[in-house]
Design an enzyme around this catalytic site. Structure first.
Site, PDB file in Angstrom:
ATOM      1  CG  HIS A   8      53.979  45.664  69.262  1.00 17.64           C
ATOM      2  ND1 HIS A   8      53.949  44.297  70.113  1.00 17.64           N
ATOM      3  CD2 HIS A   8      53.406  46.136  70.152  1.00 17.64           C
ATOM      4  CE1 HIS A   8      53.571  44.328  71.217  1.00 17.64           C
ATOM      5  NE2 HIS A   8      53.077  45.780  71.440  1.00 17.64           N
ATOM      6  CG  ASP A  17      55.734  47.411  76.261  1.00 17.32           C
ATOM      7  OD1 ASP A  17      55.842  48.466  76.065  1.00 17.32           O
ATOM      8  OD2 ASP A  17      54.435  46.548  75.976  1.00 17.32           O
ATOM      9  CG  HIS A  73      51.387  45.137  75.150  1.00 16.30           C
ATOM     10  ND1 HIS A  73      51.220  46.575  75.335  1.00 16.30           N
ATOM     11  CD2 HIS A  73      49.957  44.675  75.352  1.00 16.30           C
ATOM     12  CE1 HIS A  73      50.193  46.766  75.613  1.00 16.30           C
ATOM     13  NE2 HIS A  73      49.147  45.931  75.426  1.00 16.30           N
ATOM     14  CG  ASP A 125      52.987  49.105  78.292  1.00 16.13           C
ATOM     15  OD1 ASP A 125      54.011  48.736  78.775  1.00 16.13           O
ATOM     16  OD2 ASP A 125      52.405  49.170  77.092  1.00 16.13           O
TER      17      ASP A 125
END
Length: 340
Positions: free
Chosen positions: A124, A161, A163, A248
């Site tokens: 990120h 991931d 996200h 995740d």
């Protein structure tokens, strides 16, 4: 040939607060896993601190200086999610340097594959700011490194991931030498990763986002890999494969809404290994991103490590797709990218 595993006690020193999901225990369970690995199949590789110039290949000097300045505080919030302590800057340098050590060892022919089990995560982090638990974008710095130091011409960055890796996408959005493919829950944090984010300029078509509805499980992910990822990789023909391996999407994870199992992660790794052997001389390097349920994290990493040492086999997955809207998603991704 052995598989390299980068892990170190120093990664425990990044302290984010007692209730923060990105906590030292994530590395503690992986240190325990690493201690149990077969020494004939796996070799532990120590990290080194990344040089400032290596970080600044992807981040502004002002951003690096800001993160360094937080070393003066016992705890500092770069944003609501991204917390540092006095040791965090140094740990961040070791996270990046650990991945670069792995890439350099692979380039030297010491290993064909490996897994950097580092923290904090990185995908990120944007050129001029930290966000989403991430200080420096380790994956982006690694991709830039193999291009610069090892003359890589075509680098695949695959991000599974839960996200979207907005920072990694941003850094290569105009770069046709890096194919960025992301499978992620959508809509979800950080709000990016829509289907029509495909790159711009010379990089148009070299970003492939696969926004998935919550609830996707092994069959859906394997369907995406079979119908989107593998054909895109075969067309791109990368000479390096790098994986932002966030766990995740695991069914136990408290931050995600997916239903992937350890076996699902292992199968995705196996499919990418097949592509690495086909195009990249077997070179595939994985980097830990998210994954916040400790049992799910440990068991999923173990499943991937098992695949990295598995005999070479042909993967032909024919799992049926569950009824979760995934087939229309696959069709839309293919339609958006058919002109490329």
């Amino acid at each position: 040939m052995q598989t390299a595993v980068v892990i170190d006690q120093h990664y425990l020193k990044h302290l984010t607060g007692q209730t923060h999901p990105e906590r030292p225990e994530r590395i503690k369970v992986l240190l325990d896993l690493a201690a149990s690995l077969d020494g004939g199949a796996f070799q532990l590789l120590p990290p080194r601190p990344a040089a400032r110039a290596e970080i600044e290949a992807c981040h502004s000097a002002a951003h690096v200086a800001l993160v360094e300045s937080t070393s003066q505080a016992n705890q500092y919030a770069l944003d609501g999610d991204t917390i540092t302590c006095r040791d965090s800057f140094g740990v961040g340098l070791l996270a990046v340097g650990g991945f670069l050590n792995l890439l350099d060892a692979m380039a030297a022919g010491q290993f064909r594959n490996g897994f950097a089990l580092v923290r904090p995560p990185g995908h990120h982090a944007r050129p001029q700011r930290a966000m989403g638990f991430c200080l420096f974008n380790t994956m982006a710095i690694g991709a830039a490194h193999v291009k610069r130091a090892h003359q890589a011409r075509r680098v695949l960055v695959l991000d599974w991931d839960v996200h979207h890796g907005n920072g990694t996408q941003e850094m290569f959005y105009e770069d046709p030498s890096v194919l960025y493919i992301s499978t992620h829950q959508y809509p979800f944090y950080p709000g990016t990763g829509a289907l029509r984010e495909v790159g711009t300029g010379a990089g148009e078509g070299y970003t492939i986002n696969v926004p998935l509805p919550a609830g996707c499980a092994d069959a859906e992910y394997i369907g995406v890999f079979r119908d989107i990822v593998v054909p895109a990789v075969e067309k791109f023909r990368p000479d390096w494969i790098l994986v932002s391996a966030g766990f995740d999407p695991h069914r136990r994870d408290p931050l995600g809404g997916m239903d992937v199992t350890e076996q699902g992660f292992g199968t995705m790794a196996r499919m990418l290994l097949g592509q690495a052997r086909k195009f990249a001389g077997g070179r595939i390097a994985l980097l830990l991103e998210g994954g916040y349920d400790l049992a799910g994290l440990r068991n999923s990493v173990a499943a991937v490590l098992t695949e990295l040492q598995a005999p070479e086999t042909t993967v032909e997955e024919r799992l049926p797709l569950a009824e979760s809207g995934i087939e229309p998603v696959i069709r839309r991704v293919l339609q958006v990218h058919e002109r490329f």
